[in-house]
Scaffold this active site. Structure first.
Site, short mmCIF file in Angstrom:
data_model
loop_
_atom_site.label_atom_id
_atom_site.label_comp_id
_atom_site.label_asym_id
_atom_site.label_seq_id
_atom_site.Cartn_x
_atom_site.Cartn_y
_atom_site.Cartn_z
N ARG A 98 0.84 -1.20 0.00
CA ARG A 98 0.00 0.00 0.00
C ARG A 98 0.87 1.25 0.00
O ARG A 98 2.07 1.20 0.28
CB ARG A 98 -0.92 0.01 1.22
CG ARG A 98 -0.18 0.07 2.54
CD ARG A 98 -1.08 0.47 3.70
NE ARG A 98 -0.39 0.34 4.98
CZ ARG A 98 0.48 1.21 5.47
NH1 ARG A 98 0.81 2.29 4.77
NH2 ARG A 98 1.06 1.02 6.65
N GLY A 128 1.98 4.99 1.60
CA GLY A 128 2.15 5.47 2.97
C GLY A 128 3.28 4.78 3.71
O GLY A 128 4.06 4.02 3.14
N VAL A 130 4.41 3.72 8.12
CA VAL A 130 4.07 2.73 9.13
C VAL A 130 2.82 3.15 9.91
O VAL A 130 2.61 4.33 10.20
CB VAL A 130 5.25 2.51 10.10
CG1 VAL A 130 5.59 3.78 10.88
CG2 VAL A 130 4.98 1.34 11.05
N THR A 131 1.99 2.16 10.24
CA THR A 131 0.85 2.39 11.12
C THR A 131 0.62 1.14 11.95
O THR A 131 1.30 0.13 11.80
CB THR A 131 -0.41 2.78 10.34
OG1 THR A 131 -1.39 3.29 11.26
CG2 THR A 131 -1.00 1.60 9.59
N ALA A 155 -6.46 6.62 9.57
CA ALA A 155 -5.31 6.52 8.66
C ALA A 155 -5.76 5.95 7.32
O ALA A 155 -6.67 5.12 7.26
CB ALA A 155 -4.23 5.64 9.27
N LEU A 156 -5.10 6.40 6.27
CA LEU A 156 -5.46 6.00 4.91
C LEU A 156 -4.23 5.46 4.21
O LEU A 156 -3.16 6.06 4.27
CB LEU A 156 -6.01 7.21 4.16
CG LEU A 156 -6.54 7.00 2.75
CD1 LEU A 156 -7.85 6.23 2.80
CD2 LEU A 156 -6.77 8.34 2.07
N GLY A 157 -4.38 4.32 3.56
CA GLY A 157 -3.30 3.75 2.75
C GLY A 157 -3.90 2.90 1.66
O GLY A 157 -4.64 1.95 1.96
N ALA A 190 -8.48 3.06 8.14
CA ALA A 190 -8.62 2.51 9.48
C ALA A 190 -9.08 3.62 10.42
O ALA A 190 -8.44 4.68 10.50
CB ALA A 190 -7.29 1.93 9.96
N CYS A 237 2.69 7.08 10.54
CA CYS A 237 2.69 7.57 9.16
C CYS A 237 3.96 8.35 8.84
O CYS A 237 3.97 9.20 7.94
CB CYS A 237 1.45 8.41 8.89
SG CYS A 237 -0.09 7.49 9.17
#
Length: 231
Positions: free
Chosen positions: A66, A68, A70-71, A164-166, A179, A195
């Site tokens: 994906r 982005g 790290v999350t 968060a978006l990825g 998420a 992120c």
């Protein structure tokens, strides 16, 4: 759009299933939305740097394709994976990202919380001092990064990240997703630079005073995504 509420599912298996679905789909394959939660994992995106994983400890780290950096994923977080054919939907990637973010913003509004975008930093943020304020968030200029003088980072002063978006797009089709933090153990976020941003606070609905269930938050987010991602 078909909506599938998957509950708690294995992260690696889910990523593999998304990849397989996307590789095998045809122009007639219906779009689908998978909504789930995962056991504790850190995930690294394609832009991720190992030094943003400060102290993962016993939490597994999964490399993904994906966008982005790290999350963290864990129980109490609603993870939504829209599998959308953008060519058939009639909009491009930038518009898709905007629509996913808008769905998260509308979900927060359902719970009386005002979500904000920050230029240059995908995801949704809330004011830490007044999460319910409807006042517009001034788009502040980026500030210099003392570690990388040639670069600049968004100004997150007074903000916490709540969603968060990825995403990944392959053959005009999306997978991975968004998420939303509902009621989770936030401690693992202190083990990373979320992120890629050192010191970025991470919050969930519970810590800003909204007490709801995972099921309700998942239902609202799924409904909003189905509405916003329609052609």
């Amino acid at each position: 759009m078909q909506v599938r509420m998957l509950g708690r599912v294995d992260l690696r298996e889910t990523v593999e299933a998304m990849q397989a679905f996307t590789a095998q789909r045809t122009g007639d394959t219906p779009d689908v939305l998978w909504v789930c939660e995962h056991a504790p994992h850190f995930t690294q995106g394609l832009a991720g740097h190992a030094d943003h994983l400060l102290a993962p400890g016993d939490i597994p780290v999964v490399a993904t394709n994906r966008g982005g950096q790290v999350t963290f994923h864990g129980p109490g977080q609603v993870v939504a994976y829209p599998l959308v054919d953008l060519r058939r939907a009639g909009y491009y990637v930038k518009e898709y990202v905007h629509r996913v973010e808008e769905a998260a913003i509308r979900t927060l509004a359902h719970f009386g919380v005002t979500g904000h975008r920050v230029a240059g930093a995908p995801g949704i943020y809330v004011r830490l001092d007044d999460p319910r304020s409807h006042a517009l968030l001034p788009q502040r200029p980026r500030k210099a990064d003392p570690l990388e003088p040639a670069a600049a980072v968004p100004d997150f002063t007074g903000l916490g990240k709540i969603a968060a978006l990825g995403i990944k797009v392959s053959r005009h089709c999306t997978y991975h997703g968004v998420a939303l933090n509902v009621d989770m153990d936030l401690e693992p976020f202190s083990r990373i630079n979320p992120c890629g941003y050192a010191g970025l606070p991470t919050v969930d609905l519970s810590t800003i005073g909204v007490h709801t269930t995972w099921d309700e938050a998942a239902s609202v987010l799924a409904s909003q995504l189905a509405i916003r991602l329609a052609p």
